[in-house]
Design an enzyme around this catalytic site. Structure first.
Site, PDB file in Angstrom:
ATOM      1  N   ARG A 268       0.927  -1.509   0.185  1.00  0.00           N
ATOM      2  CA  ARG A 268      -0.157  -0.186  -0.173  1.00  0.00           C
ATOM      3  C   ARG A 268       0.766   1.252  -0.179  1.00  0.00           C
ATOM      4  O   ARG A 268       0.222   2.652  -0.249  1.00  0.00           O
ATOM      5  CB  ARG A 268      -0.657   0.287   1.246  1.00  0.00           C
ATOM      6  CG  ARG A 268      -1.947  -1.274   1.023  1.00  0.00           C
ATOM      7  CD  ARG A 268      -3.551  -0.335   0.749  1.00  0.00           C
ATOM      8  NE  ARG A 268      -4.282  -0.927   1.315  1.00  0.00           N
ATOM      9  CZ  ARG A 268      -5.136  -1.907  -0.616  1.00  0.00           C
ATOM     10  NH1 ARG A 268      -4.484  -1.582  -1.014  1.00  0.00           N
ATOM     11  NH2 ARG A 268      -6.123  -2.730   0.528  1.00  0.00           N
ATOM     12  N   ARG A 313     -24.216  -5.010   1.723  1.00  0.00           N
ATOM     13  CA  ARG A 313     -23.563  -4.240   2.451  1.00  0.00           C
ATOM     14  C   ARG A 313     -23.613  -3.013   2.737  1.00  0.00           C
ATOM     15  O   ARG A 313     -23.810  -2.303   2.159  1.00  0.00           O
ATOM     16  CB  ARG A 313     -21.994  -4.413   1.631  1.00  0.00           C
ATOM     17  CG  ARG A 313     -20.580  -5.361   2.078  1.00  0.00           C
ATOM     18  CD  ARG A 313     -19.424  -5.825   0.925  1.00  0.00           C
ATOM     19  NE  ARG A 313     -18.695  -4.642   1.148  1.00  0.00           N
ATOM     20  CZ  ARG A 313     -17.661  -4.611   0.700  1.00  0.00           C
ATOM     21  NH1 ARG A 313     -17.213  -6.203  -0.103  1.00  0.00           N
ATOM     22  NH2 ARG A 313     -17.279  -4.371   0.527  1.00  0.00           N
TER      23      ARG A 313
END
Ligand code: IMP
Ligand code: MG
Length: 369
Positions: A268, A313
């Site tokens: 990341r 979700r």
């Protein structure tokens, strides 16, 4: 890197280093022997190059002869040593120096001692260009050693793997991992990364390493690394990169025979990308490509809203949350895009269209690597 039969080898010891080691041995041995005329006995096949270079450098008169023994099959030393050509001349009263290309288990050396036991030589000394101390199981003294090497299979400069590699002027070492295709997979939320990772995994027989899954696995199974990671998370702190890298390392080692890996969710940051490069390098491997699925923001929003209708979700239901997640993604991955572009490893893949179309585009990239 070279390939012999089915295996890959990486460069290990250069011609210059070998030459310097041979010279050191010549200096040492000629200094010990002084003006007597020694008999150098090369052990065939492996020692032919070493013996040739050695006697060319030897500064005084000497005799050269060979015996031929065979003990190695493929990558392993065997106890069963065949005497193919024995001693053909009387060496009694002579100073004899055995010239070996490599000493591994020492089995060949015991056979050499057996051959010389009744020869009444004045002096028997052992010189080996390469020596694997971790593999050596005997007590015979090695009088002259050129280069100590780790217990890994090597080829070149006389040494072979099933007949190939003897002709190479430098030495190569068997790669810890064989040929791998390692991908870092990126895609904004809704790009279809999970679906495509599954296809890639099956088509190319790759191991999918999702950092999230790895974390959950380690924490659930209370591994040492999992507990360590949890201790940071419980304090509300970020898990240090090294802990994550150690977990990934364990995954890579578990699958050392894999055709390659798909890294998902890592790296990341620049530091993590560097750490991953280092990890792969330590496995004699590398990241081959960062593949990023590119999808227009509006299409992503539509896809996620649609998914939200059925998935339940919460973060797929709210348009502004969705837009924020997409923005976050680009903010975070821009650095990595630069990192891998600089290494010529960034591949943007059009992530719009049908699942099959996208799969085909991904396959085309991987096939081109
Ligand atoms: P040892 O009998 O186990 O000491 O092994 C000696 C012989 O095995 C050498 O003369 C080589 O022919 C072979 N050998 C040992 N290690 C290697 C290697 O790494 N590559 C190629 N041949 C090797
Ligand atoms: Mg040999």
């Amino acid at each position: 890197m070279i390939k012999l039969h089915d295996l890959y080898f990486k460069t290990f010891i250069s011609e210059e280093e070998i030459d310097a080691a041979v010279q050191r041995m010549v200096d040492e041995i000629s200094n010990d022997i002084q003006d007597e005329i020694p008999v150098f006995v090369g052990i065939l096949n492996g020692s032919f190059m070493f013996v040739s270079d050695f006697v060319k450098k030897y500064p005084k008169p000497c005799e050269v002869t060979f015996i031929k023994l065979a003990s190695y099959e493929g990558l392993k030393s065997s106890e069963d040593i065949h005497r193919l050509i024995g001693l053909t001349q009387d060496l009694s009263g002579r100073k004899v120096v055995i010239l070996e290309d490599i000493i591994d288990s020492g089995n060949t050396l015991s056979e050499v001692y057996r051959i010389f036991k009744n020869e009444q030589v004045d002096e028997l000394k052992i010189a080996t260009l390469f020596y694997k101390p971790e593999a050596y199981k005997k007590d015979f003294k090695l009088h002259y050693v050129g280069i100590e090497i780790p217990n890994k299979f090597i080829v070149g400069y006389g040494l072979d793997y099933n007949g190939l590699g003897r002709d190479l002027p430098s030495v190569y070492q068997l790669k810890t991992t064989q040929h791998m295709t390692n991908l870092v997979l990126f895609g904004p939320p809704g790009a279809g990364k999970g679906t495509q990772a599954e296809f890639l995994k099956n088509t190319y027989n790759l191991v999918h390493i999702s950092t999230g899954d790895v974390f959950r696995f380690n924490i659930k199974n209370e591994t040492a690394l999992g507990m360590l990671a949890k201790s940071y998370m419980d304090k509300g702190e970020l898990v240090p990169d090294q802990v994550t890298i150690d977990m990934l390392n364990a995954e890579v080692e578990k699958n050392a025979d894999a055709n390659g890996f798909i890294f998902d969710g890592f790296p990341r940051t620049n530091a993590q990308a560097e750490a991953l490069d280092k990890l792969m390098d330590s496995k004699d491997s590398q990241i081959n490509a960062m593949i990023a699925l590119e999808v227009d923001d509006e299409i992503l929003v539509q896809r996620l809203l649609k998914r939200g209708e059925t998935s339940g979700r919460k973060d797929d239901a709210d348009e502004s949350i969705i837009r924020n997640r997409i923005k976050e993604y680009y903010k975070k991955t821009a650095i990595l895009k630069d990192y891998y572009t600089a290494q010529d490893k960034y591949y943007g893949v059009d992530g719009e269209g049908s699942i099959e179309e996208i799969t085909e585009r991904l396959n085309a990239v991987i096939d081109s690597l």
